[in-house]
Design an enzyme around this catalytic site. Structure first.
Site, PDB file in Angstrom:
ATOM      1  N   CYS A 239       0.191  -0.941  -0.755  1.00 58.89           N
ATOM      2  CA  CYS A 239       0.566  -0.103   0.235  1.00 58.89           C
ATOM      3  C   CYS A 239       0.994   1.385   0.335  1.00 58.89           C
ATOM      4  CB  CYS A 239      -1.084   0.332   1.706  1.00 58.89           C
ATOM      5  SG  CYS A 239      -0.087   0.693   3.141  1.00 58.89           S
TER       6      CYS A 239
ATOM      7  N   ASP B 214       1.604   6.940  15.320  1.00 62.76           N
ATOM      8  CA  ASP B 214       1.195   6.357  15.143  1.00 62.76           C
ATOM      9  C   ASP B 214       1.003   4.989  15.978  1.00 62.76           C
ATOM     10  OD1 ASP B 214      -0.656   3.827  13.368  1.00 62.76           O
ATOM     11  OD2 ASP B 214       1.488   3.022  12.400  1.00 62.76           O
TER      12      ASP B 214
ATOM     13  N   ASP C  68      -3.509   9.474  16.075  1.00 66.35           N
ATOM     14  CA  ASP C  68      -3.330  10.721  15.403  1.00 66.35           C
ATOM     15  C   ASP C  68      -4.332  11.626  14.611  1.00 66.35           C
ATOM     16  OD1 ASP C  68      -1.072   9.244  16.104  1.00 66.35           O
ATOM     17  OD2 ASP C  68      -0.449   8.588  14.378  1.00 66.35           O
TER      18      ASP C  68
ATOM     19  N   CYS D 216     -22.054  11.643   0.098  1.00 61.62           N
ATOM     20  CA  CYS D 216     -20.861  10.483  -0.223  1.00 61.62           C
ATOM     21  C   CYS D 216     -20.952   9.091   0.405  1.00 61.62           C
ATOM     22  CB  CYS D 216     -19.498  10.858  -1.138  1.00 61.62           C
ATOM     23  SG  CYS D 216     -18.257  10.366  -1.399  1.00 61.62           S
TER      24      CYS D 216
ATOM     25  N   GLN E 114      -1.392  -8.251   7.439  1.00 61.33           N
ATOM     26  CA  GLN E 114      -0.944  -8.170   9.311  1.00 61.33           C
ATOM     27  C   GLN E 114      -0.458  -9.518   9.558  1.00 61.33           C
ATOM     28  OE1 GLN E 114       0.370  -3.882  10.552  1.00 61.33           O
ATOM     29  NE2 GLN E 114      -1.643  -3.570   8.566  1.00 61.33           N
TER      30      GLN E 114
ATOM     31  N   LYS F 196      -0.595 -12.924  11.180  1.00 63.59           N
ATOM     32  CA  LYS F 196       0.337 -14.445  10.823  1.00 63.59           C
ATOM     33  C   LYS F 196       0.107 -15.368  10.429  1.00 63.59           C
ATOM     34  CE  LYS F 196       4.528 -11.933  12.555  1.00 63.59           C
ATOM     35  NZ  LYS F 196       5.601 -12.184  13.440  1.00 63.59           N
TER      36      LYS F 196
END
Length: 377
Positions: free
Chosen positions: A97, A134, A140, A191, A220, A222
């Site tokens: 990404c 983050d 944030d 929208c 992400q 596993k």
């Protein structure tokens, strides 16, 4: 001290060190966010990657006693890759990404925050600071919204008037009483494109995300990817941009303001099959500097297998058979078997059935059974 004048000096300095936008917010409790986070917990919509308790995430004074204001910063990142290599038959590629293009944004923002903090320290020696990017306790996005950086969109991203939602965010909690900025009074209006476009329905409604269904989260993890998501991730190796790329507010937004955030096409859009045999050292050397490497190579390899299955790439069959037979990790063996079944050639099914005679792990055997079932479809 004249804090109004000091604020103007901070703004001017932020531009000198490459901060694209800066805003100032009060350090009051984020009451509305607190209620929302508690509701998210009740619904089990959280990813599990969140840091701190709800109170720590919404009460700046718990993180820095005496906190009076929060400085929010934003750095714009590119939405388009120059000279992007094409993914073609027999030579398929995956994609990271946009938030994982270039150097790890945590390090880039920490550099800017460290410089900003040093400037504050020089001008106001009594300053107390706590910086976050983050992975800190504070949201944030909530800080940026209060500081006038942008508004919170239905895709759960902060949308800035200048850069759309293609921004990295960070903040400095401080004991300096800076005057707060006004929030941006914009909205998504009627929208609902991002909600409708989400591949897995993770956007439950505008502004509410079920992280457990979000591809950005799922890529992400596993463990074995749940069946319902395997055909949804396409060629994504890490993260998902759908709710950003479809947003009208992001139309024609593409900024290349920071060299360290520029993507290396061979890293951000790598060939899939070579990922299956990459060593830990090779993975670290090639991908270790990007944010998408933080979970290690296993999730990336699992996702690469699913991407090859998505493409039904017959050139990957030999490598998938090798992984199914030899890899010590059950998730990789089992996903390879599933992927072979998805590709669906007779030699795939023969290889799976042969491997089943030797396999002892029950989860892997279950995946092999699912792989064999593809020949009945």
């Amino acid at each position: 001290m004249d804090f109004h004048q000091f604020k103007e000096e901070v703004i001017a300095y932020s531009k000198e060190i490459g901060i694209d936008k800066i805003g100032f917010a009060s350090a009051d409790v984020f009451g509305e966010l607190k209620a929302r986070l508690k509701r998210q917990q009740e619904l089990e919509y959280q990813s599990g990657f969140e840091k701190g308790s709800v109170e720590e995430r919404t009460e700046p004074g718990r993180l820095l006693p005496g906190a009076q204001s929060i400085i929010s910063i934003a750095l714009a990142y590119p939405s388009k890759m120059h000279d992007a290599p094409r993914s073609k038959k027999g030579d398929r590629r995956g994609i990271f990404c946009r938030a994982s293009w270039g150097q790890d944004y945590h390090n880039v923002l920490r550099d800017r925050l460290q410089k900003l903090g040093a400037f504050l320290q020089e001008k106001f020696p009594e300053v107390e600071l706590k910086s976050m990017v983050d992975t800190g306790e504070l949201s944030d996005r909530a800080v940026a919204e209060r500081a006038g950086i942008g508004f919170s969109g239905k895709n759960c991203a902060v949308i800035t008037p200048e850069f759309g939602s293609y921004v990295y965010l960070g903040e400095l909690v401080t004991n300096i009483p800076f005057a707060p900025d006004e929030p941006v009074n914009d909205s998504c209006g009627e929208c609902n494109i991002c909600v409708d476009a989400c591949p897995t329905g993770a956007l439950v409604q505008g502004g509410q995300l079920n992280a457990q269904r979000c591809i950005a989260f799922l890529t992400q993890t596993k463990d074995f990817l749940p069946d319902e998501f395997r055909t949804k991730i396409g060629n994504r190796l890490y993260g998902c941009d759908t709710c950003q790329t479809v947003c009208p507010k992001n139309r024609k937004k593409d900024f290349h303001n920071h060299e360290e955030l520029e993507p290396d096409p061979e890293v951000s859009k790598p060939k899939l099959t070579p990922l299956l045999s990459i060593s830990n050292r090779q993975f670290k050397d090639k991908f270790g500097f990007i944010s998408g490497s933080w979970r290690g190579k296993k999730p990336i390899q699992r996702n690469a297998i699913l991407a090859l299955a998505h493409y039904r790439d017959e050139t990957a069959i030999d490598e998938l058979v090798r992984l199914m037979n030899e890899d010590p990790r059950p998730v990789i063996r089992g996903t390879s078997a599933w992927g072979l079944g998805k590709i669906g050639k007779p030699e795939c099914f023969a290889a799976i059935e042969e491997a089943m005679e030797r396999e002892e792990d029950e989860q892997v055997l279950f995946e092999m059974e699912k792989g064999v079932q593809f020949q009945k479809q």
